[in-house]
Design a protein around this motif. Structure first.
Motif, mmCIF file in Angstrom:
data_model
loop_
_atom_site.group_PDB
_atom_site.id
_atom_site.type_symbol
_atom_site.label_atom_id
_atom_site.label_comp_id
_atom_site.label_asym_id
_atom_site.label_seq_id
_atom_site.Cartn_x
_atom_site.Cartn_y
_atom_site.Cartn_z
ATOM 1 N N ARG A 150 0.868 -1.191 0.000
ATOM 2 C CA ARG A 150 0.000 0.000 0.000
ATOM 3 C C ARG A 150 0.903 1.238 0.000
ATOM 4 O O ARG A 150 1.839 1.336 0.801
ATOM 5 C CB ARG A 150 -0.887 0.023 1.251
ATOM 6 N N VAL A 154 0.128 9.689 5.231
ATOM 7 C CA VAL A 154 -0.289 9.664 6.635
ATOM 8 C C VAL A 154 0.362 10.851 7.310
ATOM 9 O O VAL A 154 1.486 11.238 6.968
ATOM 10 C CB VAL A 154 0.140 8.350 7.325
ATOM 11 N N LEU A 162 1.794 4.502 14.079
ATOM 12 C CA LEU A 162 1.272 3.495 13.147
ATOM 13 C C LEU A 162 2.175 2.263 13.122
ATOM 14 O O LEU A 162 1.689 1.123 13.147
ATOM 15 C CB LEU A 162 1.146 4.101 11.750
ATOM 16 N N VAL A 172 6.540 -0.686 7.481
ATOM 17 C CA VAL A 172 6.204 0.676 7.037
ATOM 18 C C VAL A 172 7.499 1.393 6.681
ATOM 19 O O VAL A 172 8.405 1.496 7.515
ATOM 20 C CB VAL A 172 5.439 1.458 8.126
ATOM 21 N N ALA A 187 3.540 0.681 2.854
ATOM 22 C CA ALA A 187 3.305 -0.376 3.857
ATOM 23 C C ALA A 187 3.220 -1.723 3.152
ATOM 24 O O ALA A 187 2.544 -1.848 2.121
ATOM 25 C CB ALA A 187 2.025 -0.102 4.632
ATOM 26 N N ASP A 198 -5.090 -2.866 6.316
ATOM 27 C CA ASP A 198 -6.013 -1.839 5.825
ATOM 28 C C ASP A 198 -6.798 -1.218 6.969
ATOM 29 O O ASP A 198 -7.071 0.004 6.973
ATOM 30 C CB ASP A 198 -6.978 -2.446 4.801
ATOM 31 N N LEU A 201 -4.435 1.200 8.832
ATOM 32 C CA LEU A 201 -4.171 2.388 8.011
ATOM 33 C C LEU A 201 -5.362 3.342 8.027
ATOM 34 O O LEU A 201 -5.211 4.581 8.084
ATOM 35 C CB LEU A 201 -3.843 1.967 6.570
ATOM 36 N N PHE A 206 -4.986 7.133 6.652
ATOM 37 C CA PHE A 206 -4.195 6.828 5.455
ATOM 38 C C PHE A 206 -5.000 7.188 4.216
ATOM 39 O O PHE A 206 -6.168 6.826 4.081
ATOM 40 C CB PHE A 206 -3.833 5.346 5.455
ATOM 41 N N SER A 208 -4.773 6.788 0.162
ATOM 42 C CA SER A 208 -4.060 6.091 -0.901
ATOM 43 C C SER A 208 -3.676 7.060 -2.006
ATOM 44 O O SER A 208 -4.417 7.999 -2.323
ATOM 45 C CB SER A 208 -4.944 4.974 -1.461
#
Length: 675
Positions: A150, A154, A162, A172, A187, A198, A201, A206, A208
């Protein structure tokens, strides 16, 4: 003649509060054989289904022993001393066992978790590396088997939080660029953990990102992070083995104590569950040697402070023995040397209770026959040394160590025969000076005699070389006559003690068969050696004893109280008698001729020694040493095994067959053993 050990049946009525103590006492004494219960399969199934909490803990301890590889980490031996100071488990033992097993379970769970984690990280790392240089769009990599990737943004202040939240579930990596933007991250997790990834995140906001079309392969930072995680996980997993070794070593004494205690406790409960009982009282019956009965009963009285009822029965008072449903167990009592030969008896069968104990005869016959067939001073000393080292536990060969006295006996007999025959590690000249000196000390002056070993059939035979061979065979057949005769005598007295008078006096191995055998042998010797002329009385004695041996069945049935005396009519009696007549003659002939093998193996041993010494004589120095060593090792190992088998065969088929026509039951007392 020595007979089997007198036995007594003991009945014990024990209160519930004392039953565990009594069973523990009997198990440690090791001379009480519980009477076999003739019960239904249903009751047996019921006793086996009863709870055994000590057995459950013992099983867990054994599993812990396997998990910790305790045998390889520490010396936890399960020899005869294993139960010396052990008792059934106490409450303190239970607490210690629970604590120890809890530590083992924690370590086992840790190993299992690390094993799963190592497999996950390794799969992810392998797959990432396989796609590192692949010239495909990054978005297509999300379709691989093990890895989920991913890329997005963030809040930089939340990245460390995280990472902590994801822990080992994902990697990460910051994707900060030259503009100073620290919010971009990548990630990576396994496919199995992608939903968890997910979810976390999403919690941290998070967002995308659309990956540029020219962004291909797996970033180097991800590869390095995965490699580091793989190394760390592998190191953690490898450290588990060290933790297991340390746990086994630091708890070695406690571990051995718990294994011994719960082994005893498990066997006590198992035995207790099989006993007849009411709510308050347990009943146990068993056989015990007569000599130990009074002392043990006194100890049991002291142990229970008088809370026990004891009754003692002689074998002829036991109903199951009277009606033939049970045989009195047989115990043999000897010193260390003779007792080492007992397994030869019980491997064939147990003697009947109250009969003559054949073990001393077996010990003498085995030792003498082996020595005759394997006469060599040097090779005999090897057996003697091996026996001494086995007895001292310098050489440990498991259950074979208890046979150390046998090795010493055959070593001595082989050494004596080898010395008399002048053979030392297949060499026939080294001992000649000693033999000559001994003969000179006894006044022998003949030069030829002084050049021969002490036992020299060739010298006695003068110029006829065939005489020594027949002399050897004659000696061994004579030895066979003695062994067969002792077997017949044992059978005669055994039958008398059992009050089977018909079997004692008539039949092939009864007194009539014994007299037939003796008279025929004496007759043959008288004719061959003393020019005896056969007379009418010779044929009368031979004929009468032969007929009583072959046609003795009705007389046996008459004297033993079996009816009818003639079971299947006169015709069957006549035909059976004729067949038995042939069998009597052939059996005694084969029993005697069978001992020729003793002389044959003695000659074969001499031939092998001659071959080895001849090869040593013609070989160069270094080769001679090798040939001498290898040749003697082969003879000691292979021929030693063959000779031992032949001696056992002679005892089983020629000696035992005379009196082992019915077997008893071996005394197998209840004793604690590690299972």
């Amino acid at each position: 003649m020595a007979r089997t050990t007198p036995m007594r049946l003991v009945e014990l009525m024990v209160l519930k509060q004392d039953v565990s103590s009594v069973i523990e006492f009997l198990g440690k004494k090791g001379n009480f054989q519980f009477q076999t219960k003739h019960s239904s399969s249903a009751s047996d199934s019921e006793s086996s289904s009863k709870a055994n909490p000590d057995g459950d803990i013992f099983l867990k301890l054994q599993q812990a022993k396997t998990f910790l590889n305790a045998d390889g980490s520490v010396n936890i031996s399960f020899d005869a001393d294993f139960y010396t100071n052990a008792t059934r488990p106490t409450p303190d033992d239970a607490a210690a066992a629970m604590k120890f097993l809890s530590e083992v379970d924690s370590l086992r769970k840790k190993e299992s978790d690390l094993s799963d984690e190592l497999k996950r990280v390794k799969n992810a790392s392998d797959e990432a590396h396989s796609f590192a240089n692949l010239d495909v769009p990054f978005g297509d990599l999300d379709h691989v088997s093990f890895l989920s990737l991913r890329i997005g943004r963030v809040d930089p202040a939340l990245i460390d939080e995280l990472k902590f939240a994801l822990g080992d579930r994902a990697v990460v990596v910051s994707l900060s660029d030259d503009s100073g933007d620290k919010s971009k991250i990548l990630a990576a997790s396994s496919k199995k953990a992608r939903f968890s990834l997910d979810s976390e995140l999403k919690k941290y906001g998070f967002v995308s990102m659309e990956v540029p079309k020219n962004f291909k392969g797996v970033p180097q930072d991800v590869l390095e992070s995965l490699d580091n995680q793989l190394r760390e996980t592998q190191a953690s997993f490898d450290s588990i083995e060290e933790e297991k070794r340390n746990l086994a070593k630091t708890h070695a004494d406690l571990f051995k104590h718990l294994l011994a205690s719960y082994s005893i406790g498990s066997q006590i409960i198992e035995k207790q569950n099989s006993l007849e009982s009411t709510n308050l009282v347990y009943r146990m019956t068993g056989w015990i040697p007569e000599v130990d009965t009074h002392p043990m009963m006194k100890e049991l009285g002291d142990l229970t402070e008088g809370r026990i009822a004891i009754r003692v029965y002689e074998p002829h008072e036991v109903p199951s023995v009277i009606n033939g449903n049970e045989k009195v167990p047989v115990k043999l009592k000897h010193g260390k040397i003779v007792s080492s030969f007992e397994r030869m008896i019980f491997s064939y069968g147990s003697p009947l209770y109250g009969t003559i104990d054949p073990t001393p005869f077996v010990a003498v016959f085995f030792t003498v026959l082996f020595g005759i067939m394997f006469g060599d001073l040097g090779q005999g000393l090897v057996f003697l040394l091996a026996g001494i080292l086995m007895a001292k536990k310098v050489i440990k060969v498991g259950a074979w160590n208890k046979f150390a006295p046998i090795f010493m006996c055959i070593g001595i007999s082989s050494s004596i025969m080898g010395f008399l025959e002048g053979e030392f590690f297949a060499n026939t000249s080294l001992l000649l000076p000693i033999s000559g000196a001994i003969k000179s000390a006894f006044g022998v002056t003949d030069p030829e005699a002084l050049k021969e070993p002490l036992f020299s059939l060739e010298f006695w035979a003068a110029e006829n070389p065939i005489v020594p061979i027949f002399t050897i065979f004659g000696i061994t057949i004579g030895l066979g006559f003695i062994i067969n005769s002792i077997g017949l005598i044992i059978n005669f007295f055994n039958k008398l003690s059992q009050k089977k008078y018909g079997s004692a006096f008539f039949g092939k191995i009864g007194l009539s068969g014994m007299l037939f055998f003796w008279y025929v042998v004496g007759f043959a010797v008288a004719v061959a050696a003393f020019d005896h002329t056969p007379a009418v009385y010779d044929w009368i004695v031979i004929g009468v004893t032969l007929l009583l041996s072959a046609f003795g069945e009705p007389l046996e049935r008459l004297f033993d109280g079996h009816r009818p005396v003639v079971e299947n009519g006169m015709g069957a009696l006549f035909i059976g008698g004729v067949v038995e007549l042939i069998e009597v003659v052939s059996t005694y002939l084969s029993n005697s001729i069978s001992f020729v093998r003793v002389g044959a193996f003695a000659l074969a041993h001499a031939v092998l020694g001659y071959i080895i010494s001849s090869m040593v004589a013609i070989a160069p120095a270094a080769g001679a040493v090798v040939i001498g060593i290898v040749g003697n090792v082969i003879v000691i190992v292979l021929e030693g095994m063959i000779v031992a088998i032949q001696v056992i065969r002679l005892q089983y088929y020629e000696f035992f067959s005379k009196f082992f026509n019915e077997t008893g039951s071996e005394f197998k007392p209840f004793a604690f053993s590690y299972k």
